[in-house]
Design a protein around this motif. Structure first.
Motif, PDB file in Angstrom:
ATOM      1  N   ILE A  63       0.827  -1.208   0.000  1.00 21.08           N
ATOM      2  CA  ILE A  63       0.000   0.000   0.000  1.00 21.08           C
ATOM      3  C   ILE A  63       0.860   1.256   0.000  1.00 21.08           C
ATOM      4  O   ILE A  63       0.570   2.233  -0.696  1.00 21.08           O
ATOM      5  N   ILE A 142      -7.282 -10.337  -3.212  1.00 22.21           N
ATOM      6  CA  ILE A 142      -7.124  -8.921  -2.868  1.00 22.21           C
ATOM      7  C   ILE A 142      -5.756  -8.404  -3.312  1.00 22.21           C
ATOM      8  O   ILE A 142      -5.639  -7.332  -3.914  1.00 22.21           O
ATOM      9  N   ASN A 144      -3.609  -9.610  -5.592  1.00 17.78           N
ATOM     10  CA  ASN A 144      -3.375  -9.603  -7.041  1.00 17.78           C
ATOM     11  C   ASN A 144      -4.161  -8.502  -7.747  1.00 17.78           C
ATOM     12  O   ASN A 144      -3.641  -7.815  -8.623  1.00 17.78           O
ATOM     13  N   VAL A 145      -5.428  -8.360  -7.381  1.00 21.44           N
ATOM     14  CA  VAL A 145      -6.311  -7.451  -8.115  1.00 21.44           C
ATOM     15  C   VAL A 145      -6.066  -5.995  -7.736  1.00 21.44           C
ATOM     16  O   VAL A 145      -5.999  -5.120  -8.613  1.00 21.44           O
ATOM     17  N   PHE A 146      -5.918  -5.718  -6.444  1.00 26.04           N
ATOM     18  CA  PHE A 146      -5.912  -4.330  -5.985  1.00 26.04           C
ATOM     19  C   PHE A 146      -4.526  -3.744  -5.720  1.00 26.04           C
ATOM     20  O   PHE A 146      -4.400  -2.529  -5.545  1.00 26.04           O
ATOM     21  N   VAL A 147      -3.498  -4.585  -5.672  1.00 26.25           N
ATOM     22  CA  VAL A 147      -2.150  -4.067  -5.422  1.00 26.25           C
ATOM     23  C   VAL A 147      -1.200  -4.436  -6.557  1.00 26.25           C
ATOM     24  O   VAL A 147      -0.677  -3.565  -7.254  1.00 26.25           O
ATOM     25  N   SER A 149      -1.547  -5.941  -9.579  1.00 28.71           N
ATOM     26  CA  SER A 149      -1.892  -5.602 -10.967  1.00 28.71           C
ATOM     27  C   SER A 149      -1.752  -4.103 -11.227  1.00 28.71           C
ATOM     28  O   SER A 149      -1.297  -3.697 -12.296  1.00 28.71           O
ATOM     29  N   VAL A 150      -2.120  -3.283 -10.259  1.00 26.03           N
ATOM     30  CA  VAL A 150      -2.031  -1.829 -10.445  1.00 26.03           C
ATOM     31  C   VAL A 150      -0.565  -1.401 -10.500  1.00 26.03           C
ATOM     32  O   VAL A 150      -0.164  -0.602 -11.363  1.00 26.03           O
ATOM     33  N   GLN A 151       0.246  -1.918  -9.593  1.00 34.19           N
ATOM     34  CA  GLN A 151       1.674  -1.587  -9.617  1.00 34.19           C
ATOM     35  C   GLN A 151       2.304  -1.987 -10.943  1.00 34.19           C
ATOM     36  O   GLN A 151       3.061  -1.218 -11.544  1.00 34.19           O
ATOM     37  N   LYS A 217      -5.772   4.483 -17.048  1.00 30.68           N
ATOM     38  CA  LYS A 217      -6.821   3.765 -16.322  1.00 30.68           C
ATOM     39  C   LYS A 217      -7.350   2.570 -17.110  1.00 30.68           C
ATOM     40  O   LYS A 217      -7.842   1.618 -16.524  1.00 30.68           O
ATOM     41  N   MET A 224      -6.504  -5.511 -13.905  1.00 29.81           N
ATOM     42  CA  MET A 224      -7.256  -5.995 -12.748  1.00 29.81           C
ATOM     43  C   MET A 224      -8.187  -7.140 -13.152  1.00 29.81           C
ATOM     44  O   MET A 224      -8.332  -8.126 -12.407  1.00 29.81           O
ATOM     45  N   LEU A 228      -7.953 -10.887 -11.732  1.00 23.84           N
ATOM     46  CA  LEU A 228      -9.151 -11.494 -11.134  1.00 23.84           C
ATOM     47  C   LEU A 228      -9.418 -12.863 -11.748  1.00 23.84           C
ATOM     48  O   LEU A 228      -9.594 -13.855 -11.014  1.00 23.84           O
TER      49      LEU A 228
END
Length: 234
Positions: A63, A142, A144-147, A149-151, A217, A224, A228
């Motif tokens: 985070i 959580i 993989n999808v929210f941290v 993949s975004v990084q 985006k 993401m 998922l």
């Protein structure tokens, strides 16, 4: 229409220039953040369950580094010539292309999983742990999808095209897609050449999406989705 949008990159996305060495050092830092976060995640979950200490470390590091990356990206984005696009507006304006990429990524993910289940493809060495432990699955989902993949999208598309391959020429665009795909394959810490090439192909898709939509985006959204489906289908 594709050609017009594809080669508007220099005009729209030219950031305030810095010394090439500064961009390279900064980019290596973002890669290090991404790889370190993924490495911690891979060690936090195993066949026996979760390592609670590593899970806490993962979320703290993940985070914190993600927040730094987003803040820096938004700061650099403020120097672009075009105003920032809203997610829904960008999605609607590129709905045909995004739908195509969405279907392609989902189908490929499902095919890979199907071939692995049927023994036609090997189980990748560093795939997420598959088992009956629900906590492991939720953590991986959580993370993989929210941290992760975004990084990874910020590294392989956002920062990458901010710093390099900014000329609006076919050679620059093609070179950027190829190098971005190679980076995408490498930063996933692949356990085999097959896994590297698979992630490299997904990287091509994300890079093409970024260049076509000119909005970070969109590849983040597809990344993401890919994470998922990849986590669920293990």
């Amino acid at each position: 229409m594709f050609e017009v949008k594809f080669f508007e990159l220099e005009e729209v996305y030219m950031r305030v220039g810095e010394a090439p060495g500064v961009d390279l050092v900064r980019y290596l830092i973002w890669i290090a953040f991404s790889v370190a976060t993924l490495g911690i995640k891979n060690y936090a979950a195993n066949a026996k369950g979760l390592n609670d200490i590593l899970v806490v470390i993962f979320f703290i590091v993940g985070i914190f580094t993600l927040a730094l990356m987003i803040r820096r990206f938004n700061h650099e984005r403020s120097s672009f010539a075009e105003p920032r696009k809203k997610f829904l507006s960008s999605l609607v304006n590129n709905i045909g292309f995004i739908t195509l990429m969405f279907v392609l990524i989902v189908v490929l993910r499902m095919m890979i999983s199907y071939l692995q289940v049927n023994g036609k493809l090997p189980k990748f060495q560093n795939d997420d742990v598959a088992g009956s432990n629900q906590k492991v699955f939720i953590f991986n989902l959580i993370a993989n999808v929210f941290v992760i993949s975004v990084q990874q999208q910020l590294v392989q598309t956002g920062f990458f095209f901010n710093y390099f391959f900014r000329k609006s020429t076919p050679a620059s665009a093609i070179g950027g897609i190829v190098i971005s795909g190679l980076i995408a394959g490498a930063i996933t810490l692949p356990g085999s050449l097959l896994q590297f090439f698979m992630n490299m192909f997904f990287g091509f898709c994300f890079a093409l999406t970024y260049l076509y939509t000119q909005d970070e985006k969109m590849p983040v959204f597809l990344g993401m989705v890919s994470a998922l489906i990849g986590t669920i289908m293990i």
